[in-house]
Design a protein around this motif. Structure first.
Motif, mmCIF file in Angstrom:
data_model
loop_
_atom_site.group_PDB
_atom_site.id
_atom_site.type_symbol
_atom_site.label_atom_id
_atom_site.label_comp_id
_atom_site.label_asym_id
_atom_site.label_seq_id
_atom_site.Cartn_x
_atom_site.Cartn_y
_atom_site.Cartn_z
ATOM 1 N N PHE A 119 6.968 -14.565 -24.232
ATOM 2 C CA PHE A 119 5.788 -14.981 -24.989
ATOM 3 C C PHE A 119 5.233 -16.289 -24.432
ATOM 4 N N GLN A 120 6.096 -17.278 -24.227
ATOM 5 C CA GLN A 120 5.661 -18.584 -23.732
ATOM 6 C C GLN A 120 5.107 -18.493 -22.310
ATOM 7 N N GLY A 169 10.751 -7.706 -30.622
ATOM 8 C CA GLY A 169 11.400 -9.007 -30.601
ATOM 9 C C GLY A 169 12.726 -9.042 -29.874
ATOM 10 N N GLU A 214 2.052 -19.388 -32.541
ATOM 11 C CA GLU A 214 3.505 -19.557 -32.344
ATOM 12 C C GLU A 214 4.154 -18.174 -32.214
ATOM 13 N N TYR A 215 5.292 -18.122 -31.627
ATOM 14 C CA TYR A 215 5.995 -16.857 -31.408
ATOM 15 C C TYR A 215 6.286 -16.128 -32.715
ATOM 16 N N GLU A 216 6.691 -16.848 -33.721
ATOM 17 C CA GLU A 216 7.050 -16.229 -34.998
ATOM 18 C C GLU A 216 5.864 -15.522 -35.599
ATOM 19 N N THR A 228 10.150 -11.176 -25.786
ATOM 20 C CA THR A 228 11.038 -12.239 -26.244
ATOM 21 C C THR A 228 10.258 -13.554 -26.332
ATOM 22 N N ALA A 229 10.852 -14.542 -26.958
ATOM 23 C CA ALA A 229 10.208 -15.855 -27.088
ATOM 24 C C ALA A 229 9.903 -16.447 -25.711
ATOM 25 N N LYS A 241 1.666 -16.738 -22.530
ATOM 26 C CA LYS A 241 0.738 -17.666 -23.185
ATOM 27 C C LYS A 241 0.276 -18.736 -22.200
#
Length: 171
Positions: A119-120, A110, A169-171, A115-116, A123
């Motif tokens: 990830f996006q 993380g 979702e990232y979480e 990282t977020a 995706k």
């Protein structure tokens, strides 16, 4: 075909001697709890892990000549594969280096690795690939053949795969 090993035992280690120079290892990590969301998570994780795995084990450590990681979905079972071929290290050392890499990666996932934002981006790229799985009549035929025979005629499979990404979702 997938060989189902007992869940109460393992990990399993199979060593095969062959008449070639060097050593190779394939570490396969299975997740038998299939869902479209789990498949999406697997693809994102393995996409993110690919470059660091190669950079660490091939470039920095010079562990092996062939270094690769990939993911597979076979018979609704998820497999993560880590492969190294080396002329300088034995299989136990290769396995230890893969395990050490995975431990370090999971601790930093993380903060610095996935990282977020990464990830996006991953995706979105994977959803784009699923949305445009064919660009000519031949690739469309291959897709329809796969859906008909591998996925038992579920012609909504691709929509389900995309929905799996959308739920994630990232979480």
């Amino acid at each position: 075909e997938v060989l189902v090993l007992p869940k109460t035992k393992g990990p399993f280690y199979l060593e095969k001697k062959v008449d070639v120079q060097g050593n190779a290892i394939i570490l396969i990590v299975e997740d038998s709890s299939y869902s479209f969301k789990a498949r999406a998570a697997q693809q994102i994780l393995m996409q993110a892990i690919g470059n660091p795995f190669f950079a660490t084990l091939r470039t920095k450590q010079q562990t092996g000549y062939l270094v690769d990681s990939s993911n597979e979905e076979i018979e609704k079972k998820l497999f993560n594969l880590f492969v190294i071929q080396s002329n300088t290290h034995d299989v136990h050392t290769l396995l230890a280096r893969i395990e050490l890499f995975l431990e370090g990666y999971s601790q930093e996932i993380g903060q610095t690795k996935l990282t977020a934002e990464n990830f996006q981006m991953i995706k979105a790229a994977l959803v784009q690939n699923l949305t445009h799985t064919y660009n000519n009549i031949q690739s469309m035929g291959e897709l329809l053949k796969t859906l008909a025979f591998k996925y038992d005629g579920d012609f909504h499979w691709m929509e389900k795969r995309i929905a799996g990404f959308e739920e994630l979702e990232y979480e």
